[in-house]
Design a protein around this motif. Structure first.
Motif, PDB file in Angstrom:
ATOM      1  N   ASN A 221       0.798  -1.233   0.000  1.00 50.94           N
ATOM      2  CA  ASN A 221       0.000   0.000   0.000  1.00 50.94           C
ATOM      3  C   ASN A 221       0.829   1.281   0.000  1.00 50.94           C
ATOM      4  O   ASN A 221       0.260   2.374  -0.013  1.00 50.94           O
ATOM      5  CB  ASN A 221      -0.916   0.014   1.233  1.00 50.94           C
ATOM      6  N   LEU A 225      -0.686   5.068  -0.705  1.00 49.62           N
ATOM      7  CA  LEU A 225      -0.776   6.042   0.375  1.00 49.62           C
ATOM      8  C   LEU A 225       0.036   7.291   0.049  1.00 49.62           C
ATOM      9  O   LEU A 225      -0.392   8.413   0.337  1.00 49.62           O
ATOM     10  CB  LEU A 225      -0.309   5.418   1.687  1.00 49.62           C
ATOM     11  N   ILE A 228      -1.746   9.866  -2.162  1.00 51.08           N
ATOM     12  CA  ILE A 228      -2.739  10.747  -1.532  1.00 51.08           C
ATOM     13  C   ILE A 228      -2.108  12.074  -1.157  1.00 51.08           C
ATOM     14  O   ILE A 228      -2.715  13.142  -1.321  1.00 51.08           O
ATOM     15  CB  ILE A 228      -3.364  10.043  -0.314  1.00 51.08           C
ATOM     16  N   SER A 266      -5.545   5.236   4.363  1.00 44.44           N
ATOM     17  CA  SER A 266      -5.765   6.299   3.381  1.00 44.44           C
ATOM     18  C   SER A 266      -6.534   7.450   4.007  1.00 44.44           C
ATOM     19  O   SER A 266      -6.242   8.624   3.728  1.00 44.44           O
ATOM     20  CB  SER A 266      -6.513   5.763   2.159  1.00 44.44           C
TER      21      SER A 266
END
Length: 356
Positions: A221, A225, A228, A266
């Motif tokens: 991930n 992440l 973002i 997130s």
């Protein structure tokens, strides 16, 4: 100003928590029951949407053994395109039970159509949005047909250059799409994080002026992440019940625990971004007393002159700020003070008094 889009009542935009799409793809491995469990697991993990793919092998390729149709490298080496898509496709008669179940448990479901007949099927099912896959972003006729539904559209841009992305956006606009988002993508399965060049995402936001996100094919991930923090409003990740399930896409997909972490983290990243601001935060209020301030370090009496060796900048922060040190030195005391007490303006003659 970049316009938000809305899918099934959910606002998607720069000032909203990231929209998380769990991509089922071929991870049902030919079993409707597995597909239904994937829908349920995506809901339990906190995803905003589950996405499927709508095609038949004959609508996406030709049944041929000629070299053009042979896969010679990668995860699917040794198969023809037709064989791969026969193995991987989601049967059309599964679509209604999948849509019905997703609506029953309260998770948005939509799909990537690969030809006009797929769009027609999805329209009959009331699909709330559409996704254009990276390999189809050059199919401008398909994009225009999807756009004609008037539904929100998300387009992946893997392998597309800036000119091709602009052409796809223009096709969507000409076709009538009013709510459009694009996803930065690397169409490798899996893709190394080093290929993502996430700074491109920020450039896409500025260049194309659309809600922008990430279709992430890395194995963890971290890339998602990080995106973002660079402005991604949508995150799409392949999702499976078991990475060792043996299906076409299982090996590079998130399992339920990973999707749960992505959904949780997130939102944490997005909250941490917050807004530009320099004011003291609520969590800091109780700690202001631990800042430095000026304190007397010896007993002094009314009329004494404050000297450099009679005060210090120390913790806690109940006295005057250290920036007033030079203004305090040399002034006369208005009253007696004890060692280890805070320096305050009301004990010092002439400090902060306005001259008339």
């Amino acid at each position: 100003m970049i316009s938000n889009i809305h899918i099934n009542g959910r606002v998607i935009g720069r000032n909203q928590a990231p929209y998380i799409i769990a991509e089922m793809s071929a991870n049902h491995n030919g079993h409707l029951e597995a597909a239904l469990r994937i829908v349920e697991a995506a809901k339990s993990a906190g995803a905003d949407a589950i996405k499927i793919q709508t095609y038949r092998p004959d609508t996406i390729t030709l049944k041929s053994d000629l070299p053009d149709f042979q896969i010679t490298e990668g995860l699917w080496a040794g198969r023809t395109l037709y064989d791969l898509y026969e193995w991987a496709h989601t049967p059309w008669d599964w679509h209604k039970p999948l849509f019905d179940y997703a609506r029953k448990i309260g998770i948005t479901i939509f799909s990537s159509p690969f030809d006009n007949t797929a769009v027609d099927l999805l329209e009959d099912l009331g699909a709330p949005a559409y996704k254009i896959a990276s390999f189809e972003v050059v199919d401008l006729a398909l994009i225009r047909y999807v756009a004609s539904t008037g539904k929100p559209m998300i387009m992946s841009t893997g392998m597309a250059n800036a000119e091709e992305i602009a052409e796809a956006i223009e096709a969507a606009r000409v076709g009538g799409c009013k709510q459009l988002a694009i996803l930065h993508c690397v169409s490798g399965y899996p893709a190394p994080a080093s290929d993502y060049n996430l700074r491109t995402l920020a450039d896409m936001i500025e260049r194309f002026g659309l809600i922008t996100g990430l279709s992430d094919h890395t194995l963890d991930n971290i890339t998602a992440l990080t995106s973002i923090a660079l402005g991604a409003s949508i995150i799409e990740k392949h999702f499976t019940l078991d990475r060792n399930g043996g299906g076409p896409d299982d090996s590079f997909s998130l399992e339920p625990a990973g999707l749960n972490q992505l959904c949780r983290d997130s939102r944490t990243v997005w909250q941490a971004l917050g807004q530009v601001g320099y004011s003291r935060k609520a969590s800091e209020e109780t700690n202001t007393k631990f800042r430095r301030s000026l304190y007397f370090i010896k007993d002094l009496y009314e009329g004494d002159i404050i000297t450099e060796d009679s005060i210090r900048s120390v913790r806690p922060g109940f006295g005057l700020a250290p920036k007033y040190l030079n203004e305090v030195i040399g002034r006369r005391l208005k009253r007696d003070v004890k060692a280890n007490t805070a320096v305050t303006s009301d004990s010092i003659a002439g400090l902060f008094e306005t001259e008339m």
